[in-house]
Design a protein around this motif. Structure first.
Motif, PDB file in Angstrom:
ATOM      1  N   CYS A 199      87.915  52.304  49.487  1.00 45.65           N
ATOM      2  CA  CYS A 199      88.015  50.844  49.466  1.00 45.65           C
ATOM      3  C   CYS A 199      86.743  50.278  50.073  1.00 45.65           C
ATOM      4  O   CYS A 199      86.202  50.834  51.026  1.00 45.65           O
ATOM      5  CB  CYS A 199      89.229  50.391  50.272  1.00 45.65           C
ATOM      6  SG  CYS A 199      89.399  48.604  50.335  1.00 45.65           S
ATOM      7  N   PHE A 257      86.384  47.356  51.559  1.00 52.49           N
ATOM      8  CA  PHE A 257      86.520  46.262  52.517  1.00 52.49           C
ATOM      9  C   PHE A 257      86.389  46.660  53.986  1.00 52.49           C
ATOM     10  O   PHE A 257      86.205  45.822  54.841  1.00 52.49           O
ATOM     11  CB  PHE A 257      87.817  45.493  52.262  1.00 52.49           C
ATOM     12  CG  PHE A 257      87.720  44.632  51.037  1.00 52.49           C
ATOM     13  CD1 PHE A 257      86.706  43.699  50.931  1.00 52.49           C
ATOM     14  CD2 PHE A 257      88.599  44.767  49.986  1.00 52.49           C
ATOM     15  CE1 PHE A 257      86.577  42.900  49.799  1.00 52.49           C
ATOM     16  CE2 PHE A 257      88.485  43.979  48.852  1.00 52.49           C
ATOM     17  CZ  PHE A 257      87.466  43.047  48.758  1.00 52.49           C
ATOM     18  N   ARG A 258      86.521  47.915  54.284  1.00 55.32           N
ATOM     19  CA  ARG A 258      86.223  48.436  55.621  1.00 55.32           C
ATOM     20  C   ARG A 258      86.927  47.700  56.765  1.00 55.32           C
ATOM     21  O   ARG A 258      86.299  47.340  57.764  1.00 55.32           O
ATOM     22  CB  ARG A 258      84.702  48.428  55.864  1.00 55.32           C
ATOM     23  CG  ARG A 258      83.965  49.347  54.899  1.00 55.32           C
ATOM     24  CD  ARG A 258      82.486  49.443  55.200  1.00 55.32           C
ATOM     25  NE  ARG A 258      81.817  50.324  54.241  1.00 55.32           N
ATOM     26  CZ  ARG A 258      81.726  51.644  54.364  1.00 55.32           C
ATOM     27  NH1 ARG A 258      82.245  52.244  55.404  1.00 55.32           N
ATOM     28  NH2 ARG A 258      81.120  52.371  53.442  1.00 55.32           N
ATOM     29  N   CYS A 259      88.218  47.461  56.595  1.00 57.40           N
ATOM     30  CA  CYS A 259      88.980  46.911  57.720  1.00 57.40           C
ATOM     31  C   CYS A 259      88.906  47.938  58.852  1.00 57.40           C
ATOM     32  O   CYS A 259      89.030  49.139  58.603  1.00 57.40           O
ATOM     33  CB  CYS A 259      90.437  46.685  57.317  1.00 57.40           C
ATOM     34  SG  CYS A 259      90.609  45.557  55.928  1.00 57.40           S
ATOM     35  N   PHE A 291      90.797  48.878  61.172  1.00 54.49           N
ATOM     36  CA  PHE A 291      91.984  49.639  61.575  1.00 54.49           C
ATOM     37  C   PHE A 291      92.453  50.567  60.459  1.00 54.49           C
ATOM     38  O   PHE A 291      93.535  51.136  60.528  1.00 54.49           O
ATOM     39  CB  PHE A 291      93.124  48.669  61.936  1.00 54.49           C
ATOM     40  CG  PHE A 291      93.295  47.588  60.904  1.00 54.49           C
ATOM     41  CD1 PHE A 291      94.001  47.825  59.749  1.00 54.49           C
ATOM     42  CD2 PHE A 291      92.700  46.348  61.084  1.00 54.49           C
ATOM     43  CE1 PHE A 291      94.129  46.849  58.783  1.00 54.49           C
ATOM     44  CE2 PHE A 291      92.820  45.356  60.121  1.00 54.49           C
ATOM     45  CZ  PHE A 291      93.534  45.614  58.967  1.00 54.49           C
ATOM     46  N   CYS A 292      91.641  50.709  59.396  1.00 57.33           N
ATOM     47  CA  CYS A 292      92.125  51.432  58.214  1.00 57.33           C
ATOM     48  C   CYS A 292      91.255  52.646  57.915  1.00 57.33           C
ATOM     49  O   CYS A 292      90.032  52.539  57.799  1.00 57.33           O
ATOM     50  CB  CYS A 292      92.132  50.484  57.020  1.00 57.33           C
ATOM     51  SG  CYS A 292      92.480  51.312  55.464  1.00 57.33           S
ATOM     52  N   GLY A 337      89.404  52.456  54.532  1.00 56.07           N
ATOM     53  CA  GLY A 337      88.236  51.581  54.596  1.00 56.07           C
ATOM     54  C   GLY A 337      87.030  52.291  55.189  1.00 56.07           C
ATOM     55  O   GLY A 337      85.884  52.064  54.780  1.00 56.07           O
ATOM     56  N   GLY A 375      93.006  51.600  48.620  1.00 57.62           N
ATOM     57  CA  GLY A 375      92.371  50.559  47.821  1.00 57.62           C
ATOM     58  C   GLY A 375      93.022  49.199  47.922  1.00 57.62           C
ATOM     59  O   GLY A 375      94.135  49.045  48.422  1.00 57.62           O
ATOM     60  N   LEU A 407      94.967  42.019  50.739  1.00 57.18           N
ATOM     61  CA  LEU A 407      94.407  41.278  51.871  1.00 57.18           C
ATOM     62  C   LEU A 407      94.167  39.823  51.506  1.00 57.18           C
ATOM     63  O   LEU A 407      93.822  39.005  52.341  1.00 57.18           O
ATOM     64  CB  LEU A 407      93.146  41.957  52.418  1.00 57.18           C
ATOM     65  CG  LEU A 407      91.909  42.226  51.577  1.00 57.18           C
ATOM     66  CD1 LEU A 407      91.235  40.980  51.087  1.00 57.18           C
ATOM     67  CD2 LEU A 407      90.928  43.016  52.417  1.00 57.18           C
TER      68      LEU A 407
HETATM   69  S1  SF4 Z   1      93.419  47.851  54.817  1.00 55.25           S
HETATM   70 FE1  SF4 Z   1      93.390  47.735  52.579  1.00 55.25          FE
HETATM   71  S2  SF4 Z   1      91.708  46.303  52.149  1.00 55.25           S
HETATM   72 FE2  SF4 Z   1      91.411  46.977  54.264  1.00 55.25          FE
HETATM   73  S3  SF4 Z   1      90.022  48.740  54.086  1.00 55.25           S
HETATM   74 FE3  SF4 Z   1      92.126  49.538  54.060  1.00 55.25          FE
HETATM   75  S4  SF4 Z   1      92.642  49.755  51.892  1.00 55.25           S
HETATM   76 FE4  SF4 Z   1      90.856  48.369  52.047  1.00 55.25          FE
END
Ligand code: SF4
Length: 357
Positions: free
Chosen positions: A112, A114-116, A118-119, A122, A162, A196
């Motif tokens: 993904c 978006f690199r949140c 906490f994920c 990402g 994703g 998101l």
């Molecule tokens: S939480 Fe969702 S949008 Fe954010 S990095 Fe992870 S998979 Fe991507």
């Protein structure tokens, strides 16, 4: 070029893929029903087709478009599957069996962008979008693996690897196959899109699939706080999605779920709960609190169970339905992206090991 597969195709795409065989319309439909309604994933099991046709199908198409490379079974019965795609990428699917229902968590992308913070997914970055066929196949494979008949209550959540709305064209291909009463026949009401919040694509999605439930990954009680942990907030401000949901609330056939990850000392105070309530005002809603599942390299910590309870109670006091997501499968590192990461590490180690001899 790899051999094409029929598994996961929509009926029109199946007709096109089978065109070289010059089959009759009823034969194409028979194959469609075998794959999706009977959930048989190999022509040898499609017993009302002629022997010649079964042999031709077997020779002409691939019947393993995704290879199951690894599984991790949790003590609570959840199972995580890691598939290898024809181009070598990998993707995860999770099966969560409960007494009342079986839930499948499907991926829509490899990685993904978006690199949140906490994920785990990402942290890996973006590799590629899945095709509609690959999305359907994850489900099909799992239904077959667990021998689930069409009568079984099935929930689908697009919460795997994703951001689903970044791959809307593939979702538009996959959902009609998944929900077709002659196909896999999952009720649209039992499907949840977790996003998101990309406002224009969310609007299109709701217009196309108004009965699919929407879960918005909000996670922070203010846009400013969100920006610190979710860089996507800069490009896709959550306020736009919140305004959209207020505007479309009559059209939605369900309450919106706000997903909220509980991070120790970051977003878990009672003031945060009040701010969350305020931010989401005007939207028929419920809240799902998610205990953070730490992963290697992340400095973030989960809120204590007591904090989570207090936070939930504060929201309940205002009359909201609040669920706390059970962190299932922790013993097998079943948070999003973990099995993928382990496989990548293993591959790297294997590749780096000097060749003997
Ligand atoms: S939480 Fe969702 S949008 Fe954010 S990095 Fe992870 S998979 Fe991507």
């Amino acid at each position: 070029m790899s051999t094409p597969s029929l598994l996961g195709l929509s009926l029109p795409a199946l007709e096109e893929a089978l065109a070289p065989l010059r089959l009759k319309a009823f034969q194409v439909r028979q194959i469609y029903r075998w794959m999706y309604n009977a959930r048989r994933l190999h022509p040898r099991e499609m017993t009302n087709l002629s022997k010649t046709l079964r042999e031709t199908l077997e020779k002409s198409y691939s019947w393993e478009p995704l290879l199951l490379e690894k599984t991790a079974l949790s003590q609570d019965g959840s199972e995580k599957m890691l598939f290898r795609l024809p181009d070598g990428h990998r993707v995860e699917t999770v099966y969560i069996p409960e007494k009342e229902r079986k839930t499948f968590c499907l991926s829509t992308q490899v990685g993904c962008k978006f690199r949140c913070r906490f994920c785990h997914t990402g942290a890996m970055g973006f590799r590629r979008n899945l095709t509609g066929q690959e999305i359907v196949f994850q489900l099909l494979f799992a239904l077959n693996r667990y021998s689930l008949p069409p009568t079984e209550r099935i929930n689908i959540v697009f919460m795997g690897m994703g951001e689903p709305l970044e791959n809307l064209p593939a979702l538009k291909e996959a959902l009609p196959v998944i929900t077709d009463p002659e196909g896999i026949a999952v009720s649209t009401r039992r499907i949840t899109l977790s996003t998101l919040g990309i406002a224009d694509k969310l609007e299109e999605f709701i217009r196309l699939f108004p009965a699919v439930k929407v879960a918005l990954s909000l996670h922070f009680p203010t846009p400013e706080g969100r920006l610190l942990y979710m860089p996507a907030q800069r490009v896709h401000p959550v306020e736009e999605s919140l305004d959209l949901l207020r505007r479309l609330k009559e059209r939605l056939r369900h309450r919106v779920t706000f997903e909220y990850i509980m991070l120790r000392g970051v977003n878990d105070s009672l003031e945060d709960a009040l701010a969350l309530e305020k931010l989401t005002r005007g939207i028929p809603r419920k809240f799902n609190l998610i205990p953070f599942n730490p992963f290697p390299g992340s400095p973030l910590l989960p809120s204590s169970p007591e904090k989570v309870d207090l936070f939930a109670e504060r929201l309940r006091k205002s009359g909201f339905v609040v669920t706390v997501r059970e962190s299932r499968g922790q013993d097998v590192q079943a948070s999003c992206g973990n099995l993928f990461a382990l496989a990548e590490e293993t591959t790297t180690l294997e590749e780096e090991r000097p060749k003997e001899g």
